[in-house]
Design a protein around this motif. Structure first.
Motif, short mmCIF file in Angstrom:
data_model
loop_
_atom_site.label_atom_id
_atom_site.label_comp_id
_atom_site.label_asym_id
_atom_site.label_seq_id
_atom_site.Cartn_x
_atom_site.Cartn_y
_atom_site.Cartn_z
N ARG A 112 11.71 -5.09 -18.81
CA ARG A 112 10.68 -4.07 -19.09
C ARG A 112 10.80 -2.89 -18.14
NH1 ARG A 112 6.65 -5.24 -22.66
NH2 ARG A 112 6.49 -7.39 -23.37
N ILE A 113 11.15 -3.15 -16.89
CA ILE A 113 11.31 -2.06 -15.94
C ILE A 113 12.50 -1.19 -16.33
CG2 ILE A 113 11.96 -1.51 -13.56
CD1 ILE A 113 10.39 -4.00 -12.71
N ALA A 114 13.63 -1.84 -16.63
CA ALA A 114 14.85 -1.09 -16.97
C ALA A 114 14.68 -0.30 -18.27
CB ALA A 114 16.02 -2.05 -17.09
N GLY A 115 13.87 -0.81 -19.19
CA GLY A 115 13.73 -0.14 -20.48
C GLY A 115 12.42 0.60 -20.68
N PHE A 116 11.69 0.86 -19.58
CA PHE A 116 10.36 1.45 -19.72
C PHE A 116 10.39 2.82 -20.38
CE2 PHE A 116 6.78 3.96 -18.01
CZ PHE A 116 5.73 3.23 -18.53
N ALA A 157 17.74 2.36 -9.19
CA ALA A 157 18.73 3.16 -8.47
C ALA A 157 19.34 2.40 -7.30
CB ALA A 157 18.09 4.46 -7.98
N THR A 158 18.52 1.62 -6.59
CA THR A 158 19.02 0.92 -5.40
C THR A 158 19.59 -0.46 -5.71
OG1 THR A 158 16.85 -0.08 -4.94
CG2 THR A 158 17.31 2.09 -3.96
N GLY A 159 19.33 -0.95 -6.91
CA GLY A 159 19.78 -2.29 -7.26
C GLY A 159 18.83 -3.39 -6.80
N ASP A 160 17.71 -3.00 -6.19
CA ASP A 160 16.76 -4.01 -5.71
C ASP A 160 16.07 -4.74 -6.86
OD1 ASP A 160 17.29 -3.59 -3.10
OD2 ASP A 160 15.48 -2.43 -2.64
N ILE A 161 16.28 -4.26 -8.08
CA ILE A 161 15.70 -4.96 -9.24
C ILE A 161 16.23 -6.39 -9.32
CG2 ILE A 161 17.48 -4.22 -10.87
CD1 ILE A 161 15.22 -3.84 -12.93
N VAL A 182 8.39 3.73 -8.29
CA VAL A 182 8.79 2.38 -7.87
C VAL A 182 9.87 1.84 -8.81
CG1 VAL A 182 8.00 0.02 -7.54
CG2 VAL A 182 6.53 1.91 -6.85
N MET A 183 9.67 2.00 -10.11
CA MET A 183 10.64 1.49 -11.08
C MET A 183 11.98 2.21 -10.96
SD MET A 183 8.43 0.64 -14.53
CE MET A 183 7.36 2.08 -14.55
N SER A 197 10.62 -11.55 1.05
CA SER A 197 9.59 -10.66 1.57
C SER A 197 9.62 -9.31 0.86
CB SER A 197 9.80 -10.46 3.08
OG SER A 197 8.84 -9.56 3.60
N ARG A 198 10.83 -8.79 0.66
CA ARG A 198 10.99 -7.52 -0.06
C ARG A 198 10.53 -7.65 -1.50
NH1 ARG A 198 10.37 -2.54 -1.12
NH2 ARG A 198 12.04 -1.53 -2.30
N ALA A 199 10.83 -8.78 -2.12
CA ALA A 199 10.42 -9.00 -3.52
C ALA A 199 8.90 -9.00 -3.63
CB ALA A 199 10.99 -10.32 -4.03
N ARG A 200 8.20 -9.59 -2.66
CA ARG A 200 6.74 -9.59 -2.69
C ARG A 200 6.20 -8.18 -2.56
NH1 ARG A 200 7.41 -14.44 0.37
NH2 ARG A 200 7.28 -13.27 2.33
N GLU A 201 6.82 -7.37 -1.70
CA GLU A 201 6.40 -5.97 -1.56
C GLU A 201 6.61 -5.22 -2.86
OE1 GLU A 201 8.53 -4.23 1.65
OE2 GLU A 201 7.64 -5.51 3.20
N ILE A 202 7.76 -5.47 -3.49
CA ILE A 202 8.06 -4.78 -4.75
C ILE A 202 7.04 -5.13 -5.82
CG2 ILE A 202 9.71 -4.71 -6.66
CD1 ILE A 202 11.95 -5.05 -4.58
#
Length: 217
Positions: free
Chosen positions: A135-139, A120-124, A114-115, A43-48
């Motif tokens: 791509r998010i980590a290296g944006f 920072a939270t590790g939710d990636i 968001v990225m 559910s959290r992944a869908r929100e992200i």
């Protein structure tokens, strides 16, 4: 040797049964808890993913607006400077004064809330797509050159020489030293802005990739 009676045997069986029941209960509880956590993660992944797609879409829209302003800036500067190279300039004083009023600090600074939070939270870790995570980590690194050149433009948009020349000074021939220095400054601004406009395509490509991988259009 003393033999155990029926009651002792029955008691042992009952104890084993109770232990088995307790162990099964614990295992079931763990399984239910793990299933609940997995459901919460999905559910959290869908929100992200929705948030990422929205953030990327908003950034793309803002980038397009800023890029069009930058293209207009280059056109106006180069047209006026070209005219000022002629023996007699056809540019009016108002047009020349407008050169100093251009919004040279106009820049695109991407919204990356968001990225940043994901990293920072590790939710990636909740994102299954490895390319999206990469791509998010290296944006910021991917668009670093663009951001650096944008910062250079913003830092120099209040260059003192620009304000030392009166519009009437541009009419004189030959141009005064201050006028020439200011013309050189705006030539640099036009060149740097052209570079930033060219690099904006790479920024747009990164944002489109993130939006696509996040499930956006």
């Amino acid at each position: 040797m003393e033999s155990r009676g029926p009651e002792a045997a029955s008691s042992s069986v009952e104890m084993i049964r109770e232990v088995v029941v307790i162990v099964l209960s614990i295992l079931i509880a763990f399984a239910l808890d793990a299933g609940w956590e997995a459901q919460q993660d999905k559910s959290r992944a869908r929100e992200i993913l929705n948030d990422l797609a929205s953030e990327a879409a908003g950034n793309l829209e803002e980038l397009e607006i800023v890029t069009e302003r930058q293209k207009s800036r280059v056109y106006r500067i180069e047209a006026l400077l070209e005219d000022l190279q002629k023996p007699e300039s056809s540019a009016g004083v108002d047009s020349i004064a407008a050169l100093g009023s251009l919004n040279l600090s106009s820049a695109f600074l991407p919204s990356t809330g968001v990225m940043r939070e994901l990293v920072a939270t590790g939710d990636i870790r909740l994102l299954e797509d490895r390319e999206l995570r990469r791509r998010i980590a290296g944006f910021n690194e991917a668009i670093g050159s663009y951001l650096g050149n944008t910062a250079a433009l913003s830092e120099r948009h209040l260059e003192p020489t620009r304000d030392q020349v009166e519009p009437e000074d541009w009419i004189e021939r030959p141009l005064s030293e201050n006028a020439r220095e200011t013309a050189n400054y705006f030539t640099w601004v036009a060149g740097m802005t052209r570079l930033v406009v060219a690099q904006s395509q790479g920024v747009a490509d990164e944002l489109r990739a993130i939006r696509r991988l996040a499930g956006g259009m």
